[in-house]
Design a protein around this motif. Structure first.
Motif, PDB file in Angstrom:
ATOM      1  N   ILE A   1       0.838  -1.205   0.000  1.00  0.00           N
ATOM      2  CA  ILE A   1       0.000   0.000   0.000  1.00  0.00           C
ATOM      3  C   ILE A   1       0.870   1.251   0.000  1.00  0.00           C
ATOM      4  CG2 ILE A   1      -1.611   1.374   1.402  1.00  0.00           C
ATOM      5  CD1 ILE A   1      -2.948  -1.312   2.179  1.00  0.00           C
ATOM      6  N   SER A   2       1.947   1.252   0.782  1.00  0.00           N
ATOM      7  CA  SER A   2       2.805   2.441   0.823  1.00  0.00           C
ATOM      8  C   SER A   2       3.508   2.658  -0.519  1.00  0.00           C
ATOM      9  CB  SER A   2       3.809   2.371   1.972  1.00  0.00           C
ATOM     10  OG  SER A   2       4.794   1.397   1.722  1.00  0.00           O
TER      11      SER A   2
ATOM     12  N   LEU B   1       1.415   6.646  -6.824  1.00  0.00           N
ATOM     13  CA  LEU B   1       0.270   7.481  -7.213  1.00  0.00           C
ATOM     14  C   LEU B   1       0.535   8.955  -6.921  1.00  0.00           C
ATOM     15  CD1 LEU B   1      -2.829   5.354  -6.190  1.00  0.00           C
ATOM     16  CD2 LEU B   1      -2.266   6.196  -8.469  1.00  0.00           C
ATOM     17  N   HIS B   2       1.089   9.239  -5.748  1.00  0.00           N
ATOM     18  CA  HIS B   2       1.396  10.632  -5.385  1.00  0.00           C
ATOM     19  C   HIS B   2       2.342  11.260  -6.403  1.00  0.00           C
ATOM     20  CE1 HIS B   2       3.564  13.945  -3.578  1.00  0.00           C
ATOM     21  NE2 HIS B   2       4.647  13.193  -3.494  1.00  0.00           N
TER      22      HIS B   2
ATOM     23  N   VAL C   1       0.810   4.157  -2.825  1.00  0.00           N
ATOM     24  CA  VAL C   1       0.565   5.568  -2.490  1.00  0.00           C
ATOM     25  C   VAL C   1       1.719   6.437  -2.995  1.00  0.00           C
ATOM     26  CG1 VAL C   1       0.411   7.205  -0.548  1.00  0.00           C
ATOM     27  CG2 VAL C   1      -0.962   5.112  -0.551  1.00  0.00           C
ATOM     28  N   TYR C   2       2.934   5.977  -2.805  1.00  0.00           N
ATOM     29  CA  TYR C   2       4.117   6.702  -3.285  1.00  0.00           C
ATOM     30  C   TYR C   2       4.052   6.900  -4.797  1.00  0.00           C
ATOM     31  CZ  TYR C   2       9.053   7.327  -4.609  1.00  0.00           C
ATOM     32  OH  TYR C   2      10.228   7.777  -5.162  1.00  0.00           O
TER      33      TYR C   2
END
Length: 159
Positions: free
Chosen positions: A56-57, A63-64, A60-61
């Motif tokens: 997940i991290s 996608l950000h 998120v990284y």
């Protein structure tokens, strides 16, 4: 033709990258600190909750960085340190260049490709080289853009 703006200073680039990667790094540190130390190393790699949290991290990284660069040519770290992504010609990168640059960002999580930033003349990551992009100071990109606009005005329209 005018040269592209100079590459961003190494320490600014490193600080921006560290800030962008911080949620991932905190997650890895948390997972590592909370794993059962009595497990064998292979068993730790099979810890499903740890794998989910790390995955997940990473998502998120990615996608950000991808979405922020698509919409603003820079991530939160680049914004804070006054940097932005441009092509090696000094123009705004296109959608495909940003996608390539960010998909290959997964290699950065392995750390060793980051050495290219130190030895590359344009301070490019492997993903920058593949995408034909580089990171520059925002003020340098603006000055190069203004210089190109002046040169186009002086030379007249291309026919």
């Amino acid at each position: 033709l005018l040269p592209p703006p100079p590459p961003a200073p190494l320490m600014l680039r490193a600080a921006a990258g560290f800030l962008d990667m911080l949620p991932f790094l905190v997650t890895v540190a948390w997972v590592t600190a909370h794993q059962d130390k009595s497990l064998a190393p292979q068993e730790r790699l099979e810890d499903v909750p740890a794998l989910i949290a790390t995955s997940i991290s990473i998502a998120v990284y990615l996608l950000h960085t991808t979405l922020s660069e698509i919409f603003t040519d820079r991530t939160l770290g680049k914004w804070l340190f006054g940097l932005q992504v441009v092509t090696v010609e000094g123009t705004a990168p296109n959608f495909l260049q940003l996608i390539i640059r960010n998909i290959l960002r997964v290699l950065d999580l392995l750390w060793f490709p980051l050495i290219l930033v130190v030895i590359s003349p344009l301070r490019q990551r492997s993903a920058d080289i593949a995408a034909g992009t580089m990171v520059v100071r925002r003020e340098d990109a603006a000055a190069t853009s203004a210089d190109k606009e002046t040169q186009n005005t002086e030379n007249g329209p291309k026919v």
